[in-house]
Write a protein that holds these residues in place. Structure first.
Motif, PDB file in Angstrom:
ATOM      1  N   ALA A  19       6.517  94.079  61.355  1.00 29.30           N
ATOM      2  CA  ALA A  19       6.151  93.238  62.479  1.00 29.30           C
ATOM      3  C   ALA A  19       6.333  93.967  63.803  1.00 29.30           C
ATOM      4  CB  ALA A  19       6.988  91.969  62.465  1.00 29.30           C
ATOM      5  N   SER A  20       7.076  95.091  63.785  1.00 29.07           N
ATOM      6  CA  SER A  20       7.325  95.773  65.047  1.00 29.07           C
ATOM      7  C   SER A  20       6.039  96.376  65.620  1.00 29.07           C
ATOM      8  CB  SER A  20       8.375  96.866  64.860  1.00 29.07           C
ATOM      9  OG  SER A  20       7.838  97.889  64.065  1.00 29.07           O
ATOM     10  N   ALA A  21       5.048  96.633  64.772  1.00 32.40           N
ATOM     11  CA  ALA A  21       3.757  97.065  65.290  1.00 32.40           C
ATOM     12  C   ALA A  21       2.859  95.836  65.333  1.00 32.40           C
ATOM     13  CB  ALA A  21       3.154  98.132  64.387  1.00 32.40           C
ATOM     14  N   GLY A  22       2.360  95.551  66.525  1.00 29.96           N
ATOM     15  CA  GLY A  22       1.590  94.323  66.676  1.00 29.96           C
ATOM     16  C   GLY A  22       0.124  94.470  66.309  1.00 29.96           C
ATOM     17  N   LYS A 164       3.598  97.011  74.759  1.00 25.60           N
ATOM     18  CA  LYS A 164       3.877  95.901  75.674  1.00 25.60           C
ATOM     19  C   LYS A 164       5.180  95.241  75.264  1.00 25.60           C
ATOM     20  CE  LYS A 164      -0.629  94.826  77.400  1.00 25.60           C
ATOM     21  NZ  LYS A 164      -1.866  94.493  76.725  1.00 25.60           N
ATOM     22  N   THR A 165       5.856  94.664  76.235  1.00 30.80           N
ATOM     23  CA  THR A 165       7.084  93.952  75.890  1.00 30.80           C
ATOM     24  C   THR A 165       6.764  92.472  75.743  1.00 30.80           C
ATOM     25  OG1 THR A 165       8.221  95.569  77.247  1.00 30.80           O
ATOM     26  CG2 THR A 165       9.508  93.670  76.537  1.00 30.80           C
ATOM     27  N   ARG A 169      10.789  92.226  73.193  1.00 32.19           N
ATOM     28  CA  ARG A 169      10.674  93.257  72.156  1.00 32.19           C
ATOM     29  C   ARG A 169       9.477  94.152  72.460  1.00 32.19           C
ATOM     30  NH1 ARG A 169       9.922  92.848  66.340  1.00 32.19           N
ATOM     31  NH2 ARG A 169       8.329  91.345  66.883  1.00 32.19           N
ATOM     32  N   GLU A 170       9.630  95.462  72.220  1.00 33.87           N
ATOM     33  CA  GLU A 170       8.499  96.359  72.450  1.00 33.87           C
ATOM     34  C   GLU A 170       7.544  96.290  71.266  1.00 33.87           C
ATOM     35  OE1 GLU A 170       9.875 100.272  73.482  1.00 33.87           O
ATOM     36  OE2 GLU A 170       9.976  99.642  75.569  1.00 33.87           O
ATOM     37  N   VAL A 171       6.296  95.983  71.566  1.00 32.43           N
ATOM     38  CA  VAL A 171       5.311  95.821  70.502  1.00 32.43           C
ATOM     39  C   VAL A 171       4.111  96.715  70.792  1.00 32.43           C
ATOM     40  CG1 VAL A 171       3.749  94.168  69.397  1.00 32.43           C
ATOM     41  CG2 VAL A 171       6.031  93.450  70.092  1.00 32.43           C
ATOM     42  N   ILE A 172       3.607  97.390  69.743  1.00 30.02           N
ATOM     43  CA  ILE A 172       2.414  98.227  69.923  1.00 30.02           C
ATOM     44  C   ILE A 172       1.193  97.322  69.812  1.00 30.02           C
ATOM     45  CG2 ILE A 172       1.068 100.133  68.962  1.00 30.02           C
ATOM     46  CD1 ILE A 172       3.747 101.197  67.834  1.00 30.02           C
ATOM     47  N   THR A 173       0.394  97.284  70.856  1.00 27.21           N
ATOM     48  CA  THR A 173      -0.760  96.385  70.809  1.00 27.21           C
ATOM     49  C   THR A 173      -2.066  97.139  70.566  1.00 27.21           C
ATOM     50  OG1 THR A 173      -0.875  96.528  73.198  1.00 27.21           O
ATOM     51  CG2 THR A 173       0.277  94.614  72.288  1.00 27.21           C
ATOM     52  N   GLY A 174      -2.022  98.452  70.660  1.00 25.09           N
ATOM     53  CA  GLY A 174      -3.243  99.216  70.403  1.00 25.09           C
ATOM     54  C   GLY A 174      -2.962 100.700  70.475  1.00 25.09           C
TER      55      GLY A 174
END
Ligand code: HEC
Length: 240
Positions: A19-22, A164-165, A169-174
């Motif tokens: 889930a840490s990668a969005g 993005k936060t 939480r820091e999430v990878i959106t692309g």
């Protein structure tokens, strides 16, 4: 009850890691009847993966037979220099060196498509991004903290993550390419799909092997049945 809770928590850990990668998994676009694509996948696999990984159930001869391609062409276009048609697709790297360099041995990829699935594999090969905090300078969206360097970076170029936060939480959106590679995005998609098609194919011969073994098992049972029957007849001959 406490134990049950512990098990539940343990099960949640891997989910949390993903889930840490969005971003969602890519869709693989694989056609196992496209022999050109499989041949190209095998060619790229030998060039970019065989340095570290094996597919130990496959010989170059299998590729010629299964893709319906001339043996000489397989030797010329796919197999590494000096390989024979009966050679297995084995890496030249030895496990000790690998362990020293990567901290882990690169796994044999024969069954990887079955365990990970084709969408995961495409996402993995396209999911490397620059991360200077890591030893190898890269990280991966579907395999965080991976020990494998990006084998296709020259083709793909340098990729960065858009982070993005969200909810603290820091999430990878692309992901974005910041320095282009030798291939266009479309060419790279095709290259990755072809490699994954090859890996999906590589999962099949083992199944074929198992099935042909099944024939021998049945044959054995049949023969054993005949022997048992003859024995029974022999034993009971004098009883009647
Ligand atoms: C320089 C060596 C190297 C090269 C080249 C390389 N790999 Fe790897 N690969 C590794 C290592 C090391 C690991 C183990 C990573 C880990 O466990 O953190 C790995 C892991 C993997 C995995 C994940 C296996 C799992 O545990 O689920 C896949 C899939 C994979 N590699 C595919 C490929 C493909 C496809 C190529 C070619 C395009 C390739 N690799 C090229 C070293 C390499």
């Amino acid at each position: 009850m406490k134990k049950l809770l512990q098990i539940c928590l343990l099960l949640l850990v891997p989910l949390g890691a993903f889930a840490s990668a969005g971003i969602e998994l890519e869709d693989a676009d694989i056609d196992l009847t496209d022999h050109q694509s499989l041949e190209n996948g095998a060619h790229l696999y030998v060039q970019y993966c065989l340095g570290c990984h094996s597919t130990k159930y496959i010989r170059y001869l299998n590729l010629a037979d299964d893709f319906n391609i001339d043996q000489q062409e397989i030797l010329k276009k796919v197999a590494p220099e000096g390989a024979g048609i009966y050679d297995k697709m084995l890496t030249a790297m030895n496990g000790h060196d690998a362990k020293k360099w990567f901290g882990t041995t690169p796994p044999d990829l024969s069954l990887i498509a079955r365990s990970r699935g084709e969408d995961w594999l495409v996402s993995y090969l396209k999911g490397f991004y620059q991360d200077t905090s890591k030893q190898r300078g890269v990280n991966n969206t579907v395999f965080p903290d991976v020990a494998m360097p990006n084998p296709l970076w020259q083709l793909q170029g340098v990729q960065k993550a858009i982070i993005k936060t969200i909810d603290g939480r820091e999430v990878i959106t692309g992901l974005v390419i910041t320095e282009p590679g030798t291939m266009t995005a479309k060419q790279f998609d095709k290259a990755v799909n072809d490699i994954v098609a090859f890996l999906v194919y590589a999962g099949e011969p083992a199944q074929v092997q198992r099935r042909s073994m099944g024939k021998y098992v049945l044959l054995f049972i049949l023969m054993f049945g005949v022997i048992a029957y003859l024995l029974k007849k022999e034993y009971w001959k004098d009883v009647h």
